[in-house]
Design a protein around this motif. Structure first.
Motif, PDB file in Angstrom:
ATOM      1  N   GLU A  85      33.637  31.277  17.458  1.00 45.87           N
ATOM      2  CA  GLU A  85      33.902  32.583  16.656  1.00 45.87           C
ATOM      3  C   GLU A  85      34.467  33.249  16.937  1.00 45.87           C
ATOM      4  O   GLU A  85      35.201  34.524  16.552  1.00 45.87           O
ATOM      5  N   GLU A  86      34.835  33.336  18.091  1.00 44.92           N
ATOM      6  CA  GLU A  86      35.575  34.227  19.772  1.00 44.92           C
ATOM      7  C   GLU A  86      36.029  33.519  20.431  1.00 44.92           C
ATOM      8  O   GLU A  86      36.419  32.509  21.016  1.00 44.92           O
ATOM      9  N   PHE A  87      37.019  34.188  20.768  1.00 45.42           N
ATOM     10  CA  PHE A  87      38.116  33.540  21.754  1.00 45.42           C
ATOM     11  C   PHE A  87      37.203  33.846  23.090  1.00 45.42           C
ATOM     12  O   PHE A  87      36.808  34.847  23.224  1.00 45.42           O
ATOM     13  N   CYS A  88      37.598  32.969  23.645  1.00 51.71           N
ATOM     14  CA  CYS A  88      36.776  32.374  25.004  1.00 51.71           C
ATOM     15  C   CYS A  88      37.609  32.899  26.314  1.00 51.71           C
ATOM     16  O   CYS A  88      38.013  31.761  26.834  1.00 51.71           O
ATOM     17  N   ALA A  89      37.678  33.627  27.261  1.00 46.78           N
ATOM     18  CA  ALA A  89      38.116  34.162  28.088  1.00 46.78           C
ATOM     19  C   ALA A  89      37.747  33.123  29.197  1.00 46.78           C
ATOM     20  O   ALA A  89      36.262  32.950  29.770  1.00 46.78           O
ATOM     21  N   PRO A  90      38.437  32.522  29.761  1.00 41.56           N
ATOM     22  CA  PRO A  90      37.913  32.214  31.488  1.00 41.56           C
ATOM     23  C   PRO A  90      37.739  32.783  32.338  1.00 41.56           C
ATOM     24  O   PRO A  90      38.050  33.929  32.603  1.00 41.56           O
ATOM     25  N   CYS A  91      36.351  31.949  33.172  1.00 48.26           N
ATOM     26  CA  CYS A  91      36.034  33.056  33.705  1.00 48.26           C
ATOM     27  C   CYS A  91      37.110  33.671  35.539  1.00 48.26           C
ATOM     28  O   CYS A  91      37.753  33.217  35.466  1.00 48.26           O
ATOM     29  N   GLY A  92      36.208  34.916  36.593  1.00 49.34           N
ATOM     30  CA  GLY A  92      36.806  35.386  37.136  1.00 49.34           C
ATOM     31  C   GLY A  92      37.612  34.244  38.264  1.00 49.34           C
ATOM     32  O   GLY A  92      38.441  33.794  38.553  1.00 49.34           O
ATOM     33  N   VAL A  93      36.288  33.106  39.052  1.00 51.05           N
ATOM     34  CA  VAL A  93      36.524  31.998  39.317  1.00 51.05           C
ATOM     35  C   VAL A  93      37.554  31.002  38.869  1.00 51.05           C
ATOM     36  O   VAL A  93      38.321  31.062  39.832  1.00 51.05           O
ATOM     37  N   CYS A  94      37.549  30.265  37.416  1.00 54.95           N
ATOM     38  CA  CYS A  94      38.500  29.509  37.141  1.00 54.95           C
ATOM     39  C   CYS A  94      40.132  30.574  37.286  1.00 54.95           C
ATOM     40  O   CYS A  94      40.898  29.326  37.381  1.00 54.95           O
ATOM     41  N   ARG A  95      40.118  31.940  36.718  1.00 55.65           N
ATOM     42  CA  ARG A  95      41.294  32.531  36.793  1.00 55.65           C
ATOM     43  C   ARG A  95      42.064  32.343  38.231  1.00 55.65           C
ATOM     44  O   ARG A  95      43.063  32.549  38.595  1.00 55.65           O
ATOM     45  N   GLN A  96      41.161  32.569  39.570  1.00 58.86           N
ATOM     46  CA  GLN A  96      42.040  33.012  41.076  1.00 58.86           C
ATOM     47  C   GLN A  96      41.897  31.176  41.134  1.00 58.86           C
ATOM     48  O   GLN A  96      43.119  30.774  41.596  1.00 58.86           O
ATOM     49  N   VAL A  97      41.083  30.109  40.936  1.00 60.06           N
ATOM     50  CA  VAL A  97      41.803  28.606  41.138  1.00 60.06           C
ATOM     51  C   VAL A  97      43.302  28.308  40.019  1.00 60.06           C
ATOM     52  O   VAL A  97      43.992  27.532  41.004  1.00 60.06           O
ATOM     53  N   MET A  98      43.760  29.111  39.069  1.00 58.57           N
ATOM     54  CA  MET A  98      44.501  28.960  38.370  1.00 58.57           C
ATOM     55  C   MET A  98      45.791  29.591  39.191  1.00 58.57           C
ATOM     56  O   MET A  98      46.714  29.022  39.499  1.00 58.57           O
ATOM     57  N   MET A  99      45.330  31.154  39.776  1.00 60.28           N
ATOM     58  CA  MET A  99      46.482  31.830  40.990  1.00 60.28           C
ATOM     59  C   MET A  99      46.709  31.059  42.162  1.00 60.28           C
ATOM     60  O   MET A  99      47.841  31.046  42.333  1.00 60.28           O
ATOM     61  N   GLU A 100      45.973  29.477  42.555  1.00 63.04           N
ATOM     62  CA  GLU A 100      46.413  28.843  43.678  1.00 63.04           C
ATOM     63  C   GLU A 100      47.567  27.931  43.241  1.00 63.04           C
ATOM     64  O   GLU A 100      48.141  27.386  44.007  1.00 63.04           O
TER      65      GLU A 100
END
Ligand code: THU
Length: 139
Positions: A85-100
Motif C-alpha cells: 500500500e506504500e512505496f518501500c524504499a531501500p535501506c541505507g545498507v542496500c543503497r551502499q551496496v548499490m553504490m559499490e
C-alpha cells in the motif's frame, strides 16, 4: 525490460519472502546490463542480525554469478498477506551496496506498489554524496 515489467518480477519474488519475525515482505528484481534479471526476497533469522534484505539478496546472487554491471532495480514491499500500500524504499545498507556496483547518475531504482503505480529514481537521488572508495567496481 521497463520499470513496470521489473516491478512485476519483484512482486513475484516478494511471494518467496521468509519473514516469520516482521511479517514485512519485500521483493526485488535487479536488471544486469546484459539483460539478465536477478530476483531477491528478504530472508529473516531468529537471531535477527543475519537477516538480509531483498535488494542485497538480488545483488549477491548476481555478483556471485559473475555480473558486475547493472542498469536498474525494482523494489516492492509491505506487510504480508496483501498488496503493497506504500512505496518501500531501500535501506541505507542496500543503497551502499548499490553504490559499490552502480553508476549513481544512471542506475535506476523503481519503487512500486503495483505495476500500475511505479516511481523512478536514480541512485544519486536516493544516496546523495554517496561514498565510493578507490576499489569500487563500475564495470
Ligand atoms: N527489508 C528489505 O528487504 N528491504 C528494504 O528495503 C527494507 C527492509 C526487510 C528487512 C526485514 O526483513 C524487513 O524488511 C523489515 O525490516
Amino acid at each position: 525490460m521497463n520499470g513496470k515489467e521489473l516491478v512485476s518480477l519483484a512482486l513475484e519474488a516478494r511471494r518467496r519472502a521468509y519473514t516469520p519475525y516482521s511479517g514485512f515482505q519485500v521483493g526485488a528484481a535487479l536488471l544486469a546490463s546484459d539483460g539478465i534479471v536477478y530476483t531477491g526476497c528478504n530472508i529473516e533469522n531468529a537471531a535477527f542480525t543475519p537477516t538480509v534484505c531483498a535488494e542485497r539478496t538480488a545483488f549477491f546472487k548476481a555478483v556471485s554469478e559473475g555480473r558486475r554491471a547493472f542498469a536498474a532495480i525494482a523494489v516492492v514491499g509491505g506487510p504480508g498477506g496483501k498488496e503493497p500500500e506504500e512505496f518501500c524504499a531501500p535501506c541505507g545498507v542496500c543503497r551502499q551496496v548499490m553504490m559499490e556496483f552502480c553508476d549513481p547518475d544512471t542506475f535506476k531504482i523503481y519503487l512500486g506498489k503495483s505495476d500500475r503505480s511505479v516511481r523512478e529514481y536514480t541512485l544519486k537521488e536516493l544516496l546523495p554524496l554517496g561514498f565510493a572508495g578507490e576499489g569500487v567496481n563500475r564495470a
